[in-house]
Design an enzyme around this catalytic site. Structure first.
Site, short mmCIF file in Angstrom:
data_model
loop_
_atom_site.label_atom_id
_atom_site.label_comp_id
_atom_site.label_asym_id
_atom_site.label_seq_id
_atom_site.Cartn_x
_atom_site.Cartn_y
_atom_site.Cartn_z
N ASP A 111 0.85 -1.19 0.00
CA ASP A 111 0.00 0.00 0.00
C ASP A 111 0.88 1.24 0.00
O ASP A 111 1.96 1.24 0.61
CB ASP A 111 -0.93 0.04 1.20
CG ASP A 111 -1.98 1.13 1.05
OD1 ASP A 111 -2.93 0.92 0.28
OD2 ASP A 111 -1.82 2.20 1.67
N SER A 112 0.43 2.28 -0.69
CA SER A 112 1.20 3.51 -0.79
C SER A 112 0.34 4.72 -0.44
O SER A 112 -0.86 4.76 -0.76
CB SER A 112 1.76 3.69 -2.20
OG SER A 112 2.62 2.64 -2.54
#
Length: 524
Positions: A205-206
């Protein structure tokens, strides 16, 4: 031995980063409700979501995605391990009068096969047939030798994974990788429940931290425009969280990377043109490094791969924490280019359809030059699930789940069962259960495997997995992807009236008889 990697993301940039680094992953989307995951984690920590740091958020979501995919594979492995009944193996190439197994069939053999007979044909063939080498041999009327064994008995010889005579996906066009020369590797034979290590499941996830606020994907042009205007001439931090799970042991490793991104002083016109590409709408922070947005980034401090969404150095360190060497994940040859979905450069002559651009090669995808003289899909073979429903009172079979195949697929427009190529690291039954969920929403925790039929061509085989709904459980089939026009429960008496996939039409009488026989056996 190559250890399979499962990427819990449909992100093309993340997959491309891995592929360029020698790793072709299996793609399995997690379908995690991200806001709910953050709210749950915040509640457990006794804080609000706004009080969670960007580092905490990307780690929470990366682990939620990895754990969701881990559980999905756990359900598949458990259903496969609980399988009962017998596996009937047919050897059509050993039948008297079939001829030399390795020879290409004569023209008389070909004319005996309907033009649509192409369960292993390329996506180009559609319903009008393809090259002679792609048309499945018709063994109807042949006295085929068979063996009967308990369902968990290891299959002898090559083609242990199975192959596609009753519904293989020769849908996603691909080519062999570093370990995919058309031979079955050991990891595919082992299966999920017997491997000592792997497959590894990677969740990512970013988020972009700018002016103290966490930014995910904007999703709309208005939000992207507002963010891009605020960011120009300034800097922000891109954080990427990773969670890696070893399926064999359940061990988990977590970490995060970040980099400072310096943006140029781009114009309003640049912003509008950039938004018009659609690129900034579905990426964290509303920008990319490897795409159109790269020209507007003046500099980076930190891990550049993390900005793309997958940090190779971090992933390597996490693998090391689990006792896995990064080089054991390599399954792509140096210099091998990722094939486009439509590698054959052709479309369905029947419909003009082409495979969706999202379809990419995964481990196990590719063509086998079969001993029967034809080509078949699945480097480790392939398999599918024939799911039946029984009457609650009589126990008799009333319906089966059928797949109306997409027009761009092999024999597009016909009806068969959901299934496809067996991936590296899974058995034929596991592959069938995974594929049937991905394509048709057949939830493995709601069914029981009661038998199998394996057509063995020597270096290639297809396994049809027979299953019933569990008592008190209900399977709600639907088309989960674009490989089907529709998925539905079909009355057992209606099946032969459908336009069936060639091999399914041939096998249906014996399949129905076997389902009826199993249904009459004492309760399991």
């Amino acid at each position: 031995m190559t250890i399979p990697l499962i990427l819990a993301s449909k992100s093309v940039p993340r997959r491309n980063v891995l592929y360029s680094a020698g790793v072709c992953p299996t793609i399995r989307v997690s379908h995690v409700d991200e806001p709910a995951a953050l709210e749950h984690a915040a509640e457990q920590a006794g804080v609000s979501v706004d009080e969670l740091s960007v580092n905490q958020r990307v780690m929470i979501l990366a682990e939620a995605k990895a754990q969701a995919v881990y559980q999905a594979y756990r359900n598949v492995a458990d259903a496969a391990a609980a399988a009962t009944g017998e596996r009937v193996t047919a050897y059509p190439l050993k039948a008297v009068g079939v001829g030399d197994a390795g020879s290409v069939p004569s023209s008389s053999d070909l004319t005996a096969v309907p033009a649509s007979a192409s369960s292993s044909a390329s996506p180009a063939s559609g319903v009008t047939g393809g090259k002679a080498s792609d048309i499945t041999r018709d063994f109807s009327g042949v006295d085929v030798p068979t063996t009967v064994e308990p369902i968990h008995t290891p299959a002898d010889g090559a083609g242990k994974g199975g192959s596609g005579v009753n519904g293989t996906d020769a849908d996603d066009t691909g080519s062999t990788g570093a370990n995919g020369s058309g031979t079955n590797n050991a990891s595919a034979i082992q299966g999920l429940t017997t491997a000592a290590v792997g497959p590894l499941i990677l969740g990512c996830d970013s988020m972009f931290l700018f002016n103290g606020e966490c930014h995910g994907k904007p999703h709309s042009a208005d939000v992207a425009r507002e963010r891009l205007r605020a960011m120009r001439g300034h800097s922000g931090e891109l954080w990427t969280g990773h969670c890696l799970i070893d399926f064999a042991t359940g061990r988990v490793a977590r970490g995060a990377s970040h980099a400072i991104v310096h943006f140029s002083d781009y114009s309003d016109r640049d912003i509008e043109r950039y938004i018009a590409t659609g690129e900034p709408l579905e990426v964290a922070g509303s920008f990319t490094l490897e795409g159109f947005g790269g020209a507007f980034i003046d500099g980076i401090e930190g891990d550049p791969h993390g900005i793309i969404g997958l940090s190779l150095p971090l992933a390597r360190r996490l693998a090391g924490e689990l006792g896995v060497e990064w080089t054991d994940l390599w399954n792509v040859a140096r210099g091998e280019h990722d094939p486009a979905p439509k590698a054959d450069g052709v479309t369905s002559s029947a419909s003009g359809s082409v495979p969706p651009k999202e379809n990419v090669r995964q481990p196990g995808d590719g063509w086998i030059d079969c001993d029967c003289g034809r080509r078949h899909w699945g480097l480790n073979g392939a398999s599918g699930v024939l799911l039946a429903r029984r009457d609650a009172v009589t126990g008799k079979v009333t319906h089966v789940v059928m797949q109306h195949r997409a027009l761009w697929s092999a024999e597009g427009g016909t009806w068969g069962i959901p299934g496809g190529a067996t991936a590296d690291g899974e058995s034929a039954i596991e592959g069938a259960l995974r594929e049937s969920y991905e394509e048709a929403n057949i939830t493995p925790e709601d069914i029981e495997v009661v038998g199998a039929y394996r057509e063995d061509h020597g270096n290639w085989a297809y396994t049809t997995v027979f299953a019933f709904e569990k008592p008190g459980h209900t399977v709600m089939p639907r088309a989960n992807d674009d490989e089907s026009m529709e998925i539905e429960w079909v009355s057992i008496d209606e099946v032969p009236n459908r336009k069936l996939l060639t091999a399914m039409r041939t096998d249906w009488p014996r399949f129905r008889a076997r389902l009826d026989t199993i249904a009459e056996e004492p309760a399991r």
